[in-house]
Design a protein around this motif. Structure first.
Motif, PDB file in Angstrom:
ATOM      1  N   ILE A 146      -5.195  -3.941  11.695  1.00 11.22           N
ATOM      2  CA  ILE A 146      -5.990  -2.894  12.336  1.00 11.22           C
ATOM      3  C   ILE A 146      -5.109  -2.192  13.368  1.00 11.22           C
ATOM      4  O   ILE A 146      -4.528  -2.851  14.233  1.00 11.22           O
ATOM      5  CB  ILE A 146      -7.237  -3.496  13.034  1.00 11.22           C
ATOM      6  N   THR A 147      -5.021  -0.864  13.250  1.00 11.78           N
ATOM      7  CA  THR A 147      -4.145  -0.104  14.151  1.00 11.78           C
ATOM      8  C   THR A 147      -4.970   0.844  15.015  1.00 11.78           C
ATOM      9  O   THR A 147      -5.775   1.618  14.493  1.00 11.78           O
ATOM     10  CB  THR A 147      -3.130   0.720  13.321  1.00 11.78           C
ATOM     11  N   ALA A 148      -4.763   0.769  16.328  1.00  9.89           N
ATOM     12  CA  ALA A 148      -5.457   1.699  17.237  1.00  9.89           C
ATOM     13  C   ALA A 148      -4.812   1.636  18.612  1.00  9.89           C
ATOM     14  O   ALA A 148      -4.421   0.562  19.072  1.00  9.89           O
ATOM     15  CB  ALA A 148      -6.933   1.341  17.342  1.00  9.89           C
ATOM     16  N   LEU A 149      -4.728   2.797  19.258  1.00 13.30           N
ATOM     17  CA  LEU A 149      -4.271   2.835  20.647  1.00 13.30           C
ATOM     18  C   LEU A 149      -5.516   2.912  21.530  1.00 13.30           C
ATOM     19  O   LEU A 149      -6.593   3.260  21.061  1.00 13.30           O
ATOM     20  CB  LEU A 149      -3.384   4.056  20.872  1.00 13.30           C
ATOM     21  N   GLU A 150      -5.329   2.587  22.817  1.00 10.59           N
ATOM     22  CA  GLU A 150      -6.461   2.656  23.747  1.00 10.59           C
ATOM     23  C   GLU A 150      -6.373   3.930  24.583  1.00 10.59           C
ATOM     24  O   GLU A 150      -5.256   4.285  25.000  1.00 10.59           O
ATOM     25  CB  GLU A 150      -6.451   1.434  24.665  1.00 10.59           C
ATOM     26  N   GLN A 201      -2.902  -4.089  16.232  1.00  4.05           N
ATOM     27  CA  GLN A 201      -1.662  -3.526  16.780  1.00  4.05           C
ATOM     28  C   GLN A 201      -1.892  -2.113  17.307  1.00  4.05           C
ATOM     29  O   GLN A 201      -2.888  -1.458  16.983  1.00  4.05           O
ATOM     30  CB  GLN A 201      -0.580  -3.503  15.708  1.00  4.05           C
ATOM     31  N   GLY A 202      -0.886  -1.648  18.093  1.00  2.77           N
ATOM     32  CA  GLY A 202      -0.952  -0.285  18.615  1.00  2.77           C
ATOM     33  C   GLY A 202      -0.392   0.718  17.630  1.00  2.77           C
ATOM     34  O   GLY A 202      -0.988   1.775  17.402  1.00  2.77           O
ATOM     35  N   ILE A 203       0.759   0.382  17.027  1.00  2.00           N
ATOM     36  CA  ILE A 203       1.440   1.415  16.227  1.00  2.00           C
ATOM     37  C   ILE A 203       1.956   0.904  14.876  1.00  2.00           C
ATOM     38  O   ILE A 203       1.544   1.385  13.829  1.00  2.00           O
ATOM     39  CB  ILE A 203       2.637   2.010  17.014  1.00  2.00           C
ATOM     40  N   TYR A 204       2.857  -0.082  14.885  1.00  2.00           N
ATOM     41  CA  TYR A 204       3.607  -0.351  13.655  1.00  2.00           C
ATOM     42  C   TYR A 204       4.083  -1.799  13.550  1.00  2.00           C
ATOM     43  O   TYR A 204       4.362  -2.437  14.565  1.00  2.00           O
ATOM     44  CB  TYR A 204       4.852   0.571  13.616  1.00  2.00           C
ATOM     45  N   GLY A 205       4.207  -2.291  12.318  1.00  2.00           N
ATOM     46  CA  GLY A 205       4.874  -3.572  12.045  1.00  2.00           C
ATOM     47  C   GLY A 205       3.918  -4.694  11.657  1.00  2.00           C
ATOM     48  O   GLY A 205       4.361  -5.762  11.240  1.00  2.00           O
ATOM     49  N   GLY A 206       2.608  -4.457  11.774  1.00  2.00           N
ATOM     50  CA  GLY A 206       1.636  -5.538  11.543  1.00  2.00           C
ATOM     51  C   GLY A 206       1.467  -5.940  10.088  1.00  2.00           C
ATOM     52  O   GLY A 206       1.011  -7.052   9.806  1.00  2.00           O
ATOM     53  N   GLY A 207       1.842  -5.052   9.154  1.00  2.00           N
ATOM     54  CA  GLY A 207       1.690  -5.384   7.730  1.00  2.00           C
ATOM     55  C   GLY A 207       2.461  -6.654   7.390  1.00  2.00           C
ATOM     56  O   GLY A 207       1.973  -7.529   6.659  1.00  2.00           O
ATOM     57  N   ARG A 258      -6.549 -11.344  25.925  1.00  2.00           N
ATOM     58  CA  ARG A 258      -7.564 -10.377  26.380  1.00  2.00           C
ATOM     59  C   ARG A 258      -8.879 -10.662  25.657  1.00  2.00           C
ATOM     60  O   ARG A 258      -8.963 -10.555  24.442  1.00  2.00           O
ATOM     61  CB  ARG A 258      -7.094  -8.954  26.098  1.00  2.00           C
ATOM     62  N   ARG A 259      -9.890 -10.981  26.436  1.00  2.00           N
ATOM     63  CA  ARG A 259     -11.151 -11.412  25.833  1.00  2.00           C
ATOM     64  C   ARG A 259     -11.904 -10.284  25.128  1.00  2.00           C
ATOM     65  O   ARG A 259     -12.758 -10.542  24.276  1.00  2.00           O
ATOM     66  CB  ARG A 259     -12.051 -12.061  26.888  1.00  2.00           C
ATOM     67  N   ARG A 260     -11.621  -9.029  25.502  1.00  2.00           N
ATOM     68  CA  ARG A 260     -12.313  -7.911  24.842  1.00  2.00           C
ATOM     69  C   ARG A 260     -11.312  -6.890  24.306  1.00  2.00           C
ATOM     70  O   ARG A 260     -11.589  -5.700  24.254  1.00  2.00           O
ATOM     71  CB  ARG A 260     -13.310  -7.246  25.806  1.00  2.00           C
ATOM     72  N   GLY A 261     -10.136  -7.365  23.915  1.00  2.00           N
ATOM     73  CA  GLY A 261      -9.117  -6.488  23.336  1.00  2.00           C
ATOM     74  C   GLY A 261      -9.435  -6.174  21.871  1.00  2.00           C
ATOM     75  O   GLY A 261     -10.467  -6.602  21.327  1.00  2.00           O
ATOM     76  N   LEU A 262      -8.515  -5.464  21.240  1.00  4.03           N
ATOM     77  CA  LEU A 262      -8.724  -5.041  19.845  1.00  4.03           C
ATOM     78  C   LEU A 262      -8.797  -6.236  18.888  1.00  4.03           C
ATOM     79  O   LEU A 262      -9.552  -6.204  17.909  1.00  4.03           O
ATOM     80  CB  LEU A 262      -7.577  -4.100  19.432  1.00  4.03           C
ATOM     81  N   THR A 263      -8.047  -7.290  19.177  1.00  3.34           N
ATOM     82  CA  THR A 263      -8.053  -8.468  18.280  1.00  3.34           C
ATOM     83  C   THR A 263      -9.464  -9.063  18.250  1.00  3.34           C
ATOM     84  O   THR A 263      -9.996  -9.373  17.176  1.00  3.34           O
ATOM     85  CB  THR A 263      -7.044  -9.530  18.772  1.00  3.34           C
ATOM     86  N   TYR A 264     -10.064  -9.183  19.430  1.00  2.00           N
ATOM     87  CA  TYR A 264     -11.434  -9.714  19.490  1.00  2.00           C
ATOM     88  C   TYR A 264     -12.426  -8.748  18.825  1.00  2.00           C
ATOM     89  O   TYR A 264     -13.264  -9.173  18.016  1.00  2.00           O
ATOM     90  CB  TYR A 264     -11.854  -9.964  20.950  1.00  2.00           C
ATOM     91  N   VAL A 265     -12.309  -7.470  19.173  1.00  3.23           N
ATOM     92  CA  VAL A 265     -13.278  -6.479  18.651  1.00  3.23           C
ATOM     93  C   VAL A 265     -13.258  -6.475  17.119  1.00  3.23           C
ATOM     94  O   VAL A 265     -14.315  -6.495  16.461  1.00  3.23           O
ATOM     95  CB  VAL A 265     -12.967  -5.067  19.216  1.00  3.23           C
ATOM     96  N   ALA A 266     -12.037  -6.504  16.541  1.00  3.63           N
ATOM     97  CA  ALA A 266     -11.924  -6.500  15.075  1.00  3.63           C
ATOM     98  C   ALA A 266     -12.483  -7.800  14.488  1.00  3.63           C
ATOM     99  O   ALA A 266     -13.189  -7.787  13.467  1.00  3.63           O
ATOM    100  CB  ALA A 266     -10.460  -6.315  14.679  1.00  3.63           C
TER     101      ALA A 266
END
Ligand code: FMN
Length: 259
Positions: free
Chosen positions: A153-157, A124-130, A12-20
């Motif tokens: 970075i954790t956030a839902l859309e 990530q959306g919720i959990y496990g990224g640490g 995703r070109r403008r998803g959370l990974t890119y934004v962060a």
């Protein structure tokens, strides 16, 4: 001027990974001595490793896959620092990032990014990224980079305001520690753990491999069978003695295996 290249592994070109990642690089650029570029791994041709191990044994140029692996390696070689950014997918990096890492598998045997800085961002959306951040920290060290601990970075859309603020704070702190690392000497003295990894693997290679193996010739040609560490650096008398002990331990293990 430091050149930083970020490798984003979300399709995703403008998803959370890119934004962060964009925000992290903007923070860094505000320090003034940085030039950055974002590459989307999904726009490169990366084929799935077939596991033949020709790269390990005979050399990476013998890989039967023809894709953009070397273009991406060249991007890293011409950067002072790199960022690996991935979404958390099923408690791991995305498949695009994993495909990329597998294409770099031989570099874990023959690290080549010494003197360069590395960090990572996991979205990530919720959990496990640490744990994914820790994994990528480890990957950076294995490739030879100087590692700055990554961020999750954790956030839902759609993104809530409190998550946006939390992300901004985390990425400001992250950019500051990354920038501090960029100003430090590029070839620091190794930690005891790094020294152990280097000495034990080089002695094992020296004793178990031969001229027909690329790991062996790479280590030999770089002078790594006789050097204190991968690169010239200050290794005091204590670390030199500890390093010699690690060489001795690896040699003893080899003799026990042979007996
Ligand atoms: C296949 C898949 C697996 C996912 N697994 C996790 C997960 O294990 N933990 C989590 O917190 N979020 C998970 N997510 C949510 C993503 O991490 C989240 O949506 C993230 O923002 C995606 O990055 P992007 O916005 O750059 O696409 C998953 C999403 C997908 C599509």
């Amino acid at each position: 001027m430091k050149i930083i290249t970020a490798f984003v592994a979300s399709a995703r070109r403008r998803g959370l990974t890119y934004v962060a990642t964009r925000q992290f690089l903007d923070n860094l650029q505000s320090f003034g001595d940085v030039q950055s570029e974002i590459l989307f791994l999904s726009e490169y041709n990366l084929r799935v490793c077939g596991g033949c191990k020709r790269c390990f044994l005979r050399g990476e140029e013998c890989c039967p896959l023809k894709d953009d692996r070397d273009v991406l390696i060249e991007k890293m070689m011409t950067s002072d620092a790199v960022v690996f950014a991935s979404p958390n997918y099923s408690f791991q990096v995305s498949a695009i990032m994993k495909t990329f890492l597998d294409r770099l598998g031989f570099v874990f045997h023959r690290p080549r990014f010494h003197g360069k800085t590395f960090t990572n961002i996991v979205a990530q959306g919720i959990y496990g990224g640490g744990k994914v951040v820790k994994y990528l920290d480890f990957v950076g060290g294995g490739l030879g980079f100087n590692v700055v601990e990554g961020s999750c970075i954790t956030a839902l859309e759609p993104m809530a305001e409190k998550d946006r603020l939390k992300m901004a704070e985390a990425l400001t702190r992250h950019a500051k520690r990354f920038h501090r690392q960029l100003l430090k000497p590029t070839h620091p003295a190794p930690s005891i753990l790094q020294l152990m990894a280097f000495r034990m693997s080089r002695t094992s290679m020296k004793l178990t491999l031969g001229e027909d193996n690329r790991d062996y010739t790479y280590y030999r040609d770089h002078g790594w069978f006789d050097s204190d560490y991968y690169y010239p650096t200050r290794v005091g008398p204590l670390k030199r003695a500890v390093g010699a002990t690690f060489d001795w331990m690896a040699a003893r293990r080899f003799k026990q295996m042979e007996a």
